[in-house]
Design an enzyme around this catalytic site. Sequence first.
Site, PDB file in Angstrom:
ATOM      1  N   SER A   1       7.032  24.256  43.038  1.00 52.82           N
ATOM      2  CA  SER A   1       8.388  24.472  42.526  1.00 52.82           C
ATOM      3  C   SER A   1       8.316  25.061  41.131  1.00 52.82           C
ATOM      4  O   SER A   1       7.297  24.946  40.445  1.00 52.82           O
ATOM      5  CB  SER A   1       9.154  23.152  42.461  1.00 52.82           C
ATOM      6  OG  SER A   1       8.697  22.353  41.372  1.00 52.82           O
ATOM      7  N   ASP A   2       9.386  25.697  40.687  1.00 55.21           N
ATOM      8  CA  ASP A   2       9.486  26.006  39.271  1.00 55.21           C
ATOM      9  C   ASP A   2       9.798  24.706  38.532  1.00 55.21           C
ATOM     10  O   ASP A   2      10.087  23.669  39.136  1.00 55.21           O
ATOM     11  CB  ASP A   2      10.563  27.069  39.016  1.00 55.21           C
ATOM     12  CG  ASP A   2      10.258  27.895  37.768  1.00 55.21           C
ATOM     13  OD1 ASP A   2       9.538  27.399  36.877  1.00 55.21           O
ATOM     14  OD2 ASP A   2      10.752  29.033  37.674  1.00 55.21           O
ATOM     15  N   TRP A   3       9.750  24.756  37.218  1.00 53.26           N
ATOM     16  CA  TRP A   3       9.845  23.562  36.374  1.00 53.26           C
ATOM     17  C   TRP A   3      11.088  22.725  36.731  1.00 53.26           C
ATOM     18  O   TRP A   3      12.213  23.151  36.526  1.00 53.26           O
ATOM     19  CB  TRP A   3       9.888  24.004  34.919  1.00 53.26           C
ATOM     20  CG  TRP A   3       9.873  22.914  33.898  1.00 53.26           C
ATOM     21  CD1 TRP A   3      10.953  22.207  33.452  1.00 53.26           C
ATOM     22  CD2 TRP A   3       8.737  22.395  33.198  1.00 53.26           C
ATOM     23  NE1 TRP A   3      10.558  21.291  32.502  1.00 53.26           N
ATOM     24  CE2 TRP A   3       9.197  21.378  32.325  1.00 53.26           C
ATOM     25  CE3 TRP A   3       7.375  22.686  33.210  1.00 53.26           C
ATOM     26  CZ2 TRP A   3       8.348  20.675  31.476  1.00 53.26           C
ATOM     27  CZ3 TRP A   3       6.525  21.985  32.365  1.00 53.26           C
ATOM     28  CH2 TRP A   3       7.019  20.987  31.515  1.00 53.26           C
TER      29      TRP A   3
END
Length: 717
Positions: free
Chosen positions: A260-262
């Site tokens: 995932s992104d942050w």
Amino acid sequence: MEASEGLDMDNVEQRAKDLLAQMTLTEKVGQTVQYGRCEDQELKMVAEGKIGSLLNVHGPKKINELQRLAVEETRLGIPLLIGDDVIHGFRTIFPIPLGEAASWDLEGMEKNARIAAVEAAAEGIRWTFAPMVDITRDPRWGRIAESTGEDAYLSSLAAAAKVRGFQSANEDGYPTVAACVKHFAGYGWIEGGRDYDTTDMSERTLRETVLPPFEHGIRAGALSVMSAFSELNGVPASGSRYLLRDILKQEWGFDGMVVSDWESIEELIYHGYAEDRKDSALKGLNAGVDMDMHAGVYLDHLETLVQENPELLKLLDDAVFRILQVKIRLGLFENPYVSEDAERAGDPLKGQAIPADHLAQARDSARRSIVLLQNNGGILPLDTGKHKRLALIGPLADDRHNSMGCWAWKGRDEDVVTVWDAFQSEIEPKAEVFYEQGSGILEELDGGVERAVELARQCDAAVVVVGESEAMTGEHYNVTSITLPPCQERLIQELKRQTDTPIVVVLMNGRPLATSWLHEHTDAVVEAWHLGTTTGHALVDVLTGAYNPSGRLPVTVPRATGQIPMYYNRKNTGRPHLYEDYIDCDDSPLYPFGYGLSYTTFEYTDLQLDRHQIGRDETVHVSVSITNTGSRAGEETAQLYVRDLVASSTRPVKELKGFRKVQLQPGEGRTVHFTLGREELGLLDERLAFTVEPGKFHVWVGPHSEEGLQAELVVVE
């Protein structure tokens, strides 16, 4: 050597299966957890096998300490995967990706990525969150600086080149670092140029424009993919089973891992797509996100979710299997540690200086990325026989930090050669050079304009270096107006109004800027982007003619912000004669896609197709003669465009389908060749099935998207 040559690929899968079979549920969940900090709590979790990956940790000694905890303290000794944002260099900073794209130099992009990977791996970083392959048509968006522009074809080739560079084999035959193509998918389509905002597009746009660079990066072997922050057509990307399972893992057969992104899994809550952290963890796992970046929702809830619903164990096992395969492919089990000798010597590059070959590549890449936009009266290259006194003016002329651009965390200001540095070292022996800042980046300096005007009056030419700071571009640095800051515009306007000195404007920026006034009133305009460590050397090479500029725009530059979105491969509309319909602005671009000048001139002649009629599965060979008609050696980028005139779905007025770079001496001519076949002539039909339809096509070859020789091709059943 290709990384795969050093691997027994058949054994990777079996090793991952064997290890997975030994793991407890807690150990499995731990592999899906990544944190972006490393304090006492995270150290304890590493030793307990509850973290599988870390980012934002630096230094060989620190990383080795963490790896020892994972390898020597946990039951199964599974090493950590250490990641970082190595976007356009590590210690050696190359041009921002948008600038790299302006080089149209795929070999150079691959070399840059290779060097960045070597430098990062020397510190223990074995995973980079790059390349970003999002297509965007909105320069208000700060992250356009990380993109390779507006075109799917050019961006697809760049994606593959960078993946090959990052993942090229190290001395043990393993990928130097794992690449991560991001942000899957549609992130560059955000509304209003506002980072993280909504994206909404047709399935056709998704398939024809947005997805191709991702697929090319994956076909090049990318080991990982990052899911986007944004939603796509009503479903957040990090919760989209359609994107991550149906397209990525099933349709494309991607066997790497998805991160995932942050905190984007937890952000499913704020999208209104998940009820709470537990629900967001469930939806992220169901969608196909294998690793949770920093949110902690997998750590907190996956074990409970699997206990409540044992059917979820299949999805968890698949996620862990993918993560383990990446670690095995990288050789982390064989080589989890990195040498600390360099760090003890005070520098992670095994010496106090950047290696000479790294700097040489950075300089070559930087000068290839520079685009000459205007050169009235041939003011450039600077003639030190004529221009005996040169004024260097502007807030970015002697700015080390901002020359590197966004996402240059490991770059060092002291390594950067500014334009003023290079003026003194390379021009001053031949001419007198003088410097005046003139203004700040965002604010005027007391008396700055007046001092700059006075200096320019005393000189034979003025080079004015203006643009954006690194903090004006990149993630969440968006703008409503893609123009120069007012204080910088005033500086140039006063130089023009109060002096007769020729003015050369150098733009250092992370997005295309609408600079119509500069185009109309200054003598030369040079697009330099943020060039990195060797900024000054590269610019002086171009300004003095030591290097003949060869860069070409990877984006369309509008005349005004209000024209956005503006891109070359637009549709014709039902009333093309009324396309230029703004009452207050010419709707043509200031500079078209693919545009760039040289210090020489090139002539295109004799466009030939080896046949003018082909079957749907056949190919046609295209050739054109290019002659250097000027007095200097130079490199031309010949660009091939096509248009399908009548189809079952409307087609763009032009589509880039090939390019060739050719170096020619004065008077030299050469024939350049292209091939058009199914891939270049096909389209998605009304049902989004790929096909080649019978009909007429226009074929152009020329120097940019608005100029070239034209021929006609007919495809028959």
